[in-house]
Design a protein around this motif. Structure first.
Motif, mmCIF file in Angstrom:
data_model
loop_
_atom_site.group_PDB
_atom_site.id
_atom_site.type_symbol
_atom_site.label_atom_id
_atom_site.label_comp_id
_atom_site.label_asym_id
_atom_site.label_seq_id
_atom_site.Cartn_x
_atom_site.Cartn_y
_atom_site.Cartn_z
ATOM 1 N N LEU A 1 -48.334 33.209 18.690
ATOM 2 C CA LEU A 1 -47.303 32.904 19.720
ATOM 3 C C LEU A 1 -48.748 34.211 21.320
ATOM 4 O O LEU A 1 -47.619 34.432 22.481
ATOM 5 N N MET A 2 -49.789 33.463 20.734
ATOM 6 C CA MET A 2 -50.882 33.755 21.645
ATOM 7 C C MET A 2 -50.398 33.691 23.667
ATOM 8 O O MET A 2 -51.610 33.764 24.356
ATOM 9 N N GLY A 3 -50.128 32.491 23.520
ATOM 10 C CA GLY A 3 -49.387 32.330 25.336
ATOM 11 C C GLY A 3 -48.411 32.603 25.722
ATOM 12 O O GLY A 3 -49.040 32.807 27.696
ATOM 13 N N MET A 4 -47.882 33.361 24.911
ATOM 14 C CA MET A 4 -46.672 34.160 25.725
ATOM 15 C C MET A 4 -46.697 35.404 26.973
ATOM 16 O O MET A 4 -46.452 35.068 27.711
ATOM 17 N N THR A 5 -47.800 36.623 26.620
ATOM 18 C CA THR A 5 -48.535 37.371 27.194
ATOM 19 C C THR A 5 -49.098 36.193 28.545
ATOM 20 O O THR A 5 -48.731 37.120 29.434
ATOM 21 N N PRO A 6 -50.139 35.801 27.971
ATOM 22 C CA PRO A 6 -50.958 35.422 29.607
ATOM 23 C C PRO A 6 -50.176 34.438 30.180
ATOM 24 O O PRO A 6 -50.355 34.132 31.243
ATOM 25 N N GLY A 7 -49.420 33.902 29.082
ATOM 26 C CA GLY A 7 -48.512 32.614 30.129
ATOM 27 C C GLY A 7 -47.905 34.124 31.318
ATOM 28 O O GLY A 7 -47.991 33.444 32.226
ATOM 29 N N SER B 1 -52.872 20.812 32.308
ATOM 30 C CA SER B 1 -52.691 21.009 30.534
ATOM 31 C C SER B 1 -54.305 21.313 30.403
ATOM 32 O O SER B 1 -54.385 22.119 29.175
ATOM 33 N N ALA B 2 -54.638 20.137 30.971
ATOM 34 C CA ALA B 2 -56.137 20.193 30.178
ATOM 35 C C ALA B 2 -57.292 21.730 30.467
ATOM 36 O O ALA B 2 -57.762 22.566 29.695
ATOM 37 N N LEU B 3 -56.636 22.280 31.563
ATOM 38 C CA LEU B 3 -57.166 23.363 32.060
ATOM 39 C C LEU B 3 -56.329 24.742 31.128
ATOM 40 O O LEU B 3 -57.290 25.419 31.266
ATOM 41 N N ALA B 4 -55.564 24.328 30.851
ATOM 42 C CA ALA B 4 -55.198 25.794 29.483
ATOM 43 C C ALA B 4 -55.636 25.435 28.431
ATOM 44 O O ALA B 4 -56.269 26.667 27.839
ATOM 45 N N ALA B 5 -55.893 24.340 28.235
ATOM 46 C CA ALA B 5 -56.486 24.473 26.800
ATOM 47 C C ALA B 5 -57.595 24.250 26.531
ATOM 48 O O ALA B 5 -58.007 25.500 25.987
ATOM 49 N N ALA C 1 -37.578 23.657 30.291
ATOM 50 C CA ALA C 1 -38.988 24.095 30.121
ATOM 51 C C ALA C 1 -39.177 25.716 29.107
ATOM 52 O O ALA C 1 -40.052 25.498 28.620
ATOM 53 N N LEU C 2 -37.645 26.282 29.165
ATOM 54 C CA LEU C 2 -37.675 27.158 27.813
ATOM 55 C C LEU C 2 -38.020 26.636 26.580
ATOM 56 O O LEU C 2 -38.112 27.355 25.689
ATOM 57 N N GLY C 3 -37.026 25.943 26.620
ATOM 58 C CA GLY C 3 -36.894 24.808 25.575
ATOM 59 C C GLY C 3 -38.539 24.667 24.984
ATOM 60 O O GLY C 3 -38.240 24.894 23.514
ATOM 61 N N VAL C 4 -39.140 23.907 25.669
ATOM 62 C CA VAL C 4 -40.177 23.072 25.032
ATOM 63 C C VAL C 4 -40.883 24.474 24.560
ATOM 64 O O VAL C 4 -41.324 24.245 23.764
ATOM 65 N N SER C 5 -41.105 25.960 25.590
ATOM 66 C CA SER C 5 -41.647 27.087 25.296
ATOM 67 C C SER C 5 -41.726 27.630 23.659
ATOM 68 O O SER C 5 -41.868 27.704 23.259
ATOM 69 N N PHE C 6 -40.574 27.757 23.279
ATOM 70 C CA PHE C 6 -39.325 28.144 22.250
ATOM 71 C C PHE C 6 -40.007 26.840 20.702
ATOM 72 O O PHE C 6 -40.379 27.249 20.006
ATOM 73 N N PHE C 7 -39.842 25.725 21.462
ATOM 74 C CA PHE C 7 -40.590 24.622 20.693
ATOM 75 C C PHE C 7 -41.573 24.674 20.233
ATOM 76 O O PHE C 7 -42.145 24.863 18.770
ATOM 77 N N LEU C 8 -42.487 25.227 20.795
ATOM 78 C CA LEU C 8 -43.558 24.230 20.917
ATOM 79 C C LEU C 8 -44.420 26.227 19.899
ATOM 80 O O LEU C 8 -44.828 25.998 18.702
ATOM 81 N N GLU C 9 -43.789 27.201 20.650
ATOM 82 C CA GLU C 9 -44.300 28.333 20.002
ATOM 83 C C GLU C 9 -43.942 28.525 18.084
ATOM 84 O O GLU C 9 -44.574 28.690 17.288
ATOM 85 N N ASN C 10 -42.473 27.912 17.842
ATOM 86 C CA ASN C 10 -41.932 28.405 16.724
ATOM 87 C C ASN C 10 -42.269 27.351 15.899
ATOM 88 O O ASN C 10 -42.697 27.473 14.385
ATOM 89 N N HIS D 1 -46.034 26.191 29.932
ATOM 90 C CA HIS D 1 -47.897 26.041 30.243
ATOM 91 C C HIS D 1 -48.722 27.266 29.610
ATOM 92 O O HIS D 1 -49.685 26.879 28.908
ATOM 93 N N GLY D 2 -48.334 28.781 28.696
ATOM 94 C CA GLY D 2 -48.606 29.378 28.432
ATOM 95 C C GLY D 2 -49.139 28.370 26.704
ATOM 96 O O GLY D 2 -50.067 29.129 25.983
ATOM 97 N N ASP D 3 -48.036 27.688 25.958
ATOM 98 C CA ASP D 3 -48.222 27.337 25.477
ATOM 99 C C ASP D 3 -48.889 26.008 24.956
ATOM 100 O O ASP D 3 -49.853 25.902 23.988
ATOM 101 N N ILE D 4 -49.387 25.568 25.909
ATOM 102 C CA ILE D 4 -50.947 24.362 26.085
ATOM 103 C C ILE D 4 -51.625 25.465 25.360
ATOM 104 O O ILE D 4 -52.201 24.774 24.669
ATOM 105 N N TYR D 5 -51.675 26.272 26.386
ATOM 106 C CA TYR D 5 -53.170 27.151 26.433
ATOM 107 C C TYR D 5 -53.621 27.494 24.904
ATOM 108 O O TYR D 5 -54.482 27.090 23.962
#
Lengths: 260, 290, 238, 390, 324
Positions: free
Chosen positions: B215-221, B195-199, B97-106, B37-41
């Protein structure tokens, strides 16, 4: 006079304003087989949960025989009550699914045996000795119920009737004074139910214990119970021998509805 | 100064709240901690960057477009990575979900570099003073947008057919099916809204702090997730409450000079609250049926 | 004249190790009240859940309105007119009465139809109208049951499946519920009713089936079954 | 029983195979005309922004060196080759990657890792492998010193050491800015921030009104700034990287805090002004090795020019330091006339008056480059002044 | 101890010995160099930590996201003690102290928090781990964010190999004992376990504490092997790394953990060369494995030498051939 094993006095519990069990007073004597019946939603399982400690009552008390004295157990958690001799089965089977049949029984023996993790880790001869002893005990229990053949099967691969049976064996492995059976025949076919009827009788004779039984299959209840409590709307509607109950108009009405 | 700090906390909290809403909605409906979710942001911020910097669109148009694209992406992620695992152990979905997160970030880092980018200042900052209090137009935009979106969300959830379906599925999936509700479609919709709200959160943050990175989504996520749990996960007002609470807590620990221990204090308070109220502030205890 | 609406042929349903339903056949004709009675665990609920598509058919067929619906997703069955009032009412507790009813009408997109739906329900259950802005959780058991039935009616069903509507209700409400069931039938909706309260159910039913251990052991009109000893035996163990 | 025999046989065969393979394997003959440089850069993970910039710098240096004909030793020409591996912002991985480069890739020298803690983790591998490691940006004083006070033989850096930076910044604050009261913000998630702060505090003679910490990755500094806003101070010192410093700068200026901002070389990136906004990036002074405006050496001029041409962007301090690290290796090879690891190590230790893009430098006995700090003053996002701090 | 047990124990010992011989021979001929050994050590360390986490998550069913915190305690204990007492005795003592300390923290944290369920417990343990890290980062004696380095090394591959084997033995023996059975019973069905007189909190805490002890052990080994520690080594991501090993291997399967720790260790070696694409590939691997094996590679089943060697006939599909 027979000894009282368990007593509930004016037990009451409310959930969010709804009184599920309302001032129920019941008593179970030594080596007695009691049936607990009543229409769906009458509060039977809730009463079981109050007696076994899963729920805490809003008011009222539960006592159990402890060294020939009735002592209150309201404040005790389920595991402590179990250690005092209360065992139960569940309406929806709660076996340890990932474990084998014999392991399910062994687990039930945990509380009674002192365990020594260090011995286990070092695999000392003493550990093997204890394990062998426990296994033997478990096996002999399984043997009584004709389950030695499946001792090493995973619990959740057993046929349904066997699972019910295993749950009872497991409860017995805690060497209880009183055994609560919550709808043991639910989901069984008539043949399995007949076998279960024999089994319950056998347990009472062989293990000399008090059994309290919730059951909808009236054939079974009537066949095995010495005394019945009928619950309706959380209250005790009637109590007596199976014959009395079968002819009690209030009970008939509760079951079949208004006739006329 | 306390009031100023409270306002600061509210602004920070608004963003956490926007993010926490998405976590909570998804959790409410499929019991998944959606780590992506943080990565959608983050993606929301990057799409905003693209629309503003490359296409030079109006900020609010860019905001809506970015929200729309992220909504579609959210549904896509659910479809690919979560839906096939609907009936698998929950922890499997979590790892997915972690995989998706890593995928989006990296993936973003690979494509666009992990360096910070300055977000186009589509709106000029001006400061307003009220006595000793000070607030900027951007801050006002953030709080207002957050509140407007929350009201909008509330309307969607309360008043629309899809919103009711969401609540129904989250309360009792089987009963919802018996109403003729298509559960898959409803879950997709939930991901879209979250996702729209996160965006939106991502774009607002871009505008406010003026920098974005993969990586801006990590901490706020993680913070937003903590906020959702604090408020009572699965409960929409709880997420807003948790978000603001964490924002204010963070600000206050800094205000009293404990900036070194900021996060530690937030976590400590979280743990204490959970111990007192194991399902979060607004959470309801559900007993297991025996 | 009797036109078959629902036909169950040789139906078996297993879940896990449990053989809940073992090869049963029955039909429900348009405009009838048919009741399935039997003790707990006889397989009644499973049959209803299978008709609604919540359980998979292990063997046999479910034919509704001349169409095999074995593989139709549940939500689609609602659109085709099979609507269930599940056991335990399952109203959405955090939502208002009105919202519950709106959810009931989820599959109805025609606005005027929808409005008439409210009219009918509120007429049928005036108490729901009084409480329409109250959370469903605050209703009493009987009121919740009415809401659950009202909610099902909002979907404009061809056939309504009722799973133990009288369970856990006070006698006053039980009577009301049975009256309502008859009224529903009178408006042209076919009813398939599961009851423990056998006497009451058989009294209002056109026909009934008695189940034991996942099999049908007796069938007949309501009155026939009422006077037969099979029923009493199935319940009270003779 | 059959199975057991089968497994025993299989085992014997495998061991036999290994032995056979081992016997046949000749000691790998090194490709003779290539100088392999290992790159330990965090190109993924949370410091990847710096890692990617440094990898770029090193690659660019190698490209330039090769384009200019490589390095000549005793009439023989060697080309450079970068072998980059990702250490994913993880110290253990940095150690593992270093070992890998030394033992499997047989590199002649290593450039990297990016941050102090990763260098610390890489020291044992470098020492065991007797391979020189030159970190472009690790700042902690301690990394080049052994416990007994002697120099860490294989570790070098291109960066100023933290205490030097902190001391010079303190001097600059007093002498040039004439600040009597300062506020210090430090990034306390890295040694860079806390190390410089410690040195600054020690050297600064004025009054430190307040010290506040933040974490790398933080974006909101409203609370910190609100707290100090009404205090009396003449300057703000931000000990951290441009990423957070940019955000602090923007938020401070938006809030109306116009005091001068002093920072270490971590602020030296064109992104600083991008993040803070040009208007807000005024009255900012950062310690620089090099500045795109106030260039210190010819090498710097050439570097910036060619870098702009190549990438259409301004190089950062990180890129420049990493670029220099590679050229320092080249210098060491040329001085010692050998591409041998041991020789490179000695060569690096003896670097004198080396004209890097980040200044003219001479290695001190603790492998820290002695170069002068230029405090670059920024107005409206542009480098405008350059003050050499003695 | 009967004959079957001896046979069984011996066959496992032989397997371990075979692996040792293989590694020794391979190092002798330089097929495994220092880098290979580093990789083996790191795999072994991750393995120990992962088995600890599997005990918590897999065996007792408690979702912990705080493993990094306990690793940090062990690592810092070793770093501080070994720096002060740079002898093998100091090292052994440091591992012991770290394990004890971590166990005590786990006990203090566990007794109240293990009442929490599922994701609430996860977030509480995450919080604890972050608190530990932040404290370490701010304490003077832990040297702040820079951490401690030049820690004397007493760790080599035989030691880690031995420790890993020992860990497996301890955990497997415990799991196959009354204690372990009780722990698993609590996982499988807490209410049923309680109804049988099992003190559920006690067994949850046992698993949690032992898991934390193993994490500390792994942390201590790593501190001495890498010879440096810093707070950045023990972030949330570290917990996730270990969690991934456990889940990918199969929650509750020790064999799964072993195989996955090795597989991911090797994957890491390969991915080092992919630069910034590295984590993208890793992410795809994660998603794909989960989509196709949601229960993990091994599910809950264990690789059994007994079945493989002494059962004749029966086709067991989990039959790995070891070797090169």
């Amino acid at each position: 006079m027979t000894k009282t094993i368990l007593k509930a006095h004016e037990l009451r519990v409310e959930f969010g304003g709804v009184t599920a069990v309302d001032k129920v007073t019941i008593e179970a004597h030594e080596n007695e087989l009691i049936g607990l019946i009543g229409p769906n939603g009458a509060g039977k399982t809730t009463l079981f949960n109050l007696l076994t400690g899963v729920y805490k009552p809003t008011s009222g008390d539960v006592f159990i025989d402890n060294h020939d004295q009735l002592s209150p157990i309201n404040q005790l958690s389920p595991y402590k009550r179990a250690q005092l001799g209360i065992a139960r089965t569940f309406q929806n089977i709660r076996l340890f699914k990932s474990r084998t049949v014999i392991e399910n029984v062994l687990i039930a023996m945990t509380a009674a045996n002192k365990s020594y993790p260090i011995q286990a880790i070092l695999r000392t001869p003493k550990f093997y000795q204890n394990e062998a002893q426990n296994r033997q005990k478990a096996m002999s229990l399984l043997e009584i119920f004709g389950m030695t053949q499946v001792a090493d099967e995973l619990a959740n691969t057993l046929p349904y009737g066997q699972q019910r049976r295993l749950e009872i064996v497991r409860a017995l492995a805690t060497t209880p004074k009183i055994l609560f059976l919550d709808e043991p025949a639910a989901g069984m076919n008539p043949q399995e139910t007949a076998e279960l009827t024999d089994l319950i009788k056998q347990i009472q004779v062989q293990f000399k214990m008090t059994i309290v039984l919730i059951e909808h299959d009236m054939k079974l209840v009537m066949a095995v119970s010495e005394r019945l409590y009928v619950l309706e709307y959380g209250k005790v509607l009637a109590t007596g021998t199976p014959k009395d109950i079968q002819n009690n108009p209030a009970v008939i009405k509760a079951y079949l509805g208004e006739e006329g | 100064m306390i009031i100023q700090q409270l306002i600061n906390g509210m602004i920070l909290g608004s963003v956490y709240a926007l993010l926490a809403l998405g976590y909570t909605m998804v959790y409410g409906i499929i019991k998944l901690i959606n780590f992506a979710h943080g990565d959608i942001y983050m993606l929301g911020a990057y799409f905003g960057y693209f629309f503003l910097r490359v296409l030079h669109l109006n900020f609010f148009i860019a905001l809506i477009l970015s929200m729309a694209i992220c909504a579609v992406l959210g549904m896509l992620i659910e479809f690919i990575a979560y839906r096939p695992l609907r009936h698998s152990p929950r922890i499997a979905v979590l790892i997915s979900a972690l995989g998706v997160s890593f995928f989006l970030e990296n993936g973003m880092s690979y494509l666009f570099g992990s360096d910070k980018r300055s977000f186009p200042q589509a709106i000029e900052t001006t400061q307003y003073h009220f006595g000793s209090l000070q607030i900027s137009n951007i801050q006002i935009i953030i709080i207002t947008t957050a509140i407007v979106l929350m009201i909008l969300l509330n309307i969607i959830v309360k008043k629309t057919k899809m919103g009711r379906a969401m609540r129904a599925v989250s309360a009792d999936e089987e009963a919802a099916i018996l109403m003729g509700i298509n559960v898959n479609r409803t879950i997709s919709f939930t991901f879209a809204i979250g996702s729209a709200l996160a965006a939106a959160g991502g774009m607002l943050i871009g505008l406010y702090y003026n920098n974005i990175d993969p990586l801006m989504g990590m901490t706020p996520g993680i913070k937003a997730f903590v906020a959702a749990v604090l408020g009572g996960i699965g409960i929409i007002p709880g997420a807003a409450l948790g978000g603001w609470l964490i924002g204010i807590l963070e600000t206050m620990t800094q205000a009293v000079g404990l900036s070194n221990y900021k996060d530690a204090i937030v976590y400590a308070i979280l743990i204490v609250i959970l111990l007192l109220k194991p399902t979060g502030i607004l959470g309801k205890n559900k007993r297991e049926k025996v | 004249m009797a036109e078959t609406l629902l036909k169950i042929a040789n139906l078996s349903v297993n879940y896990g190790a449990i053989k809940a339903v073992r090869g049963i056949d029955f039909v429900v004709n348009r405009g009838e009240i048919v009741t399935l009675i039997g003790a707990n665990g006889a397989g009644k609920s499973t049959i209803l859940r299978t008709i609604s598509g919540l359980e998979k058919v292990t063997d046999g067929t479910v034919i509704f309105n001349n169409q095999i619906v074995n593989h139709m997703p549940s939500e689609k069955r609602v659109r085709h007119g099979i609507v269930q009032v599940p056991e335990g009412r399952r109203v959405f507790p955090g939502m208002t009465v009105q919202e519950n009813l709106q959810l009931g009408a989820f599959t109805v997109s025609n606005k005027s139809q929808n409005n008439s739906g409210y009219d009918t329900v509120y007429q049928q259950f005036p108490i729901l109208k009084d409480r329409r802005n109250q959370d469903a959780a605050t209703l009493s058991g009987g009121e919740q049951q009415m809401l659950a039935i009202g909610r099902a009616l909002m979907a404009q069903p061809k056939m309504i499946l009722l799973d133990e509507p009288s369970m856990g209700l006070a006698p006053l409400y039980i009577q009301k519920i049975f009256d309502i069931i008859q009224k529903i039938r009178d408006t042209g909706v076919t009813v398939l009713l599961i009851e423990q309260n056998a006497n009451q159910a058989l009294k209002i039913a056109d026909r009934g089936y008695v189940l034991e251990g996942g099999k049908i052991i007796a069938t007949g009109t309501g009155d026939e079954l009422l006077s037969s000893s099979d029923v009493r035996e199935a319940y009270l163990g003779g | 029983m059959k199975k057991i025999i089968a497994i025993v046989v299989a085992f014997v065969v495998v061991i036999g195979g290994v032995i056979g393979f081992g016997m046949m394997k000749k000691t790998g003959n090194k490709t003779a005309d290539i100088v392999k440089i290992g790159g330990v850069f965090d190109t993924s993970g949370n410091v990847s922004a710096y890692g990617q910039a440094e990898q770029k710098g090193a690659n660019f240096a190698v490209k330039r060196i090769n384009a200019a004909g490589g390095v000549k030793v005793d009439g023989k020409t060697y080309k450079f080759k970068m072998v980059n591996k990702d250490s994913k912002s993880d110290n253990t991985e940095a150690a593992s990657v270093t070992t890998n480069l030394i033992n499997n890739n047989q590199v002649n020298a290593i450039v990297g890792p990016v941050v102090t803690s990763a260098v610390q983790a890489a020291i044992p591998s470098a020492t065991k492998g007797k391979t020189p490691v030159i970190s472009p940006t690790a700042g902690a004083d301690s990394i080049t010193v052994q416990k007994n006070g002697t120099v860490q033989p294989y570790i070098f850096r291109a960066q100023f050491k933290n205490s030097y930076l902190g001391t010079k910044m303190a001097k600059f604050a007093t002498d040039t800015i004439k600040a009597k009261n300062v506020i210090v913000f430090q990034d306390n998630s890295s040694d860079y921030g806390t190390g410089i702060t410690a040195a600054f505090k020690k050297a600064y003679t004025g009054n430190i009104v307040e010290t506040d910490s933040y974490q790398a990755g933080d974006t909101d500094f409203q609370a910190m700034l609100t707290k100090i806003k009404n205090k009396k101070f003449d300057a703000i010192v931000i000990n951290g990287y441009y990423t957070e410093a940019g955000a602090i700068l923007k938020q401070a200026r938006d809030m109306g805090i116009e005091a001068p901002v002093i920072g270490p070389d971590g602020l030296g990136d064109p992104k600083l002004a991008e993040i803070a906004g040009n208007k807000n990036t005024s009255n900012v002074y950062y310690a620089a090795h090099f500045s795109t405006k106030a260039l210190s050496t010819d090498a710097a001029k050439a570097f910036v020019k060619s870098y702009r041409k190549e990438y259409q962007q301004e190089p950062s301090q990180f890129t420049a330091l990493s670029y220099d690290a590679v050229y320092m290796i080249k210098q060491a090879i040329e001085n010692e006339k050998s591409i041998d690891k041991a020789k490179i190590t000695t060569g690096l230790a003896k670097i004198k008056n080396f004209e890097g893009t980040t200044g003219k430098m001479t290695m001190d006995k603790f492998h820290n480059p002695k170069k002068s700090i230029v405090m670059v003053g920024v107005q409206n996002g542009k480098d405008t002044t350059a003050t050499v701090v003695k | 101890m009967d004959k079957a047990h001896i046979k069984y124990t011996l066959s496992w010992a032989t397997l371990a010995l075979m692996i040792v011989i293989l590694i020794v021979v391979m190092t002798m001929f330089d097929i495994i160099g220092p880098y290979g050994l580093t990789t083996i050590v790191l795999i072994g360390i991750n393995l120990i930590a992962a088995i600890g986490l599997n005990l918590i998550i897999g065996m007792s069913g408690q979702f912990s996201l705080g493993h990094a915190g306990f690793m940090a305690i062990g690592a810092y204990a070793t770093a501080l003690i070994v720096t002060a007492v740079p002898t093998i005795f100091g090292f052994i003592m440091s591992l012991f102290v770290g394990a004890m300390l971590s166990g005590i923290v786990a006990l203090i944290v566990g007794i109240p928090t293990l009442r929490l369920r599922g994701d609430y417990l996860a977030i509480a343990t995450l919080g604890v781990s972050e608190i530990i890290r932040i404290l370490i980062m701010n304490f003077k004696f832990t040297h702040g964010p820079a951490g401690i380095f030049a820690i004397p090394s007493f760790v080599n591959w035989p030691l880690v190999f031995g420790m890993a084997v020992l860990t497996i033995i301890v955990v497997v023996n415990l799991v196959r004992s009354p204690t372990g059975r009780a722990i698993i019973a609590v996982r499988d069905n807490e209410i049923a376990a309680e109804s049988l007189g099992i003190n559920t909190t006690k067994y949850k805490v046992i698993a949690f504490v032992l898991g934390a002890v193993l994490a500390a052990l792994a942390g201590g080994l790593r501190a001495s092997f890498i010879q440096s520690v810093s707070p950045q080594d023990f972030t949330f991501m570290q917990s996730i790394t270990i969690l991934i090993i456990v889940v990918l291997g199969g929650i509750g399967s020790i064999s799964g953990t072993v195989v996955t720790a090795i597989a991911l260790g090797i994957l890491d070696v390969i991915l080092q060369n992919f630069g910034s694409l590295r984590m993208v590939i890793y992410a795809v691997v994660l998603i794909v494995v989960m989509l196709f094996r949601p229960q993990g590679l091994f599910g809950r089943s264990e690789f059994s030498l007994k079945k493989m060697l002494f059962d004749s006939g029966g086709n067991h599909d989990k039959d790995h051939s070891k070797g090169a």
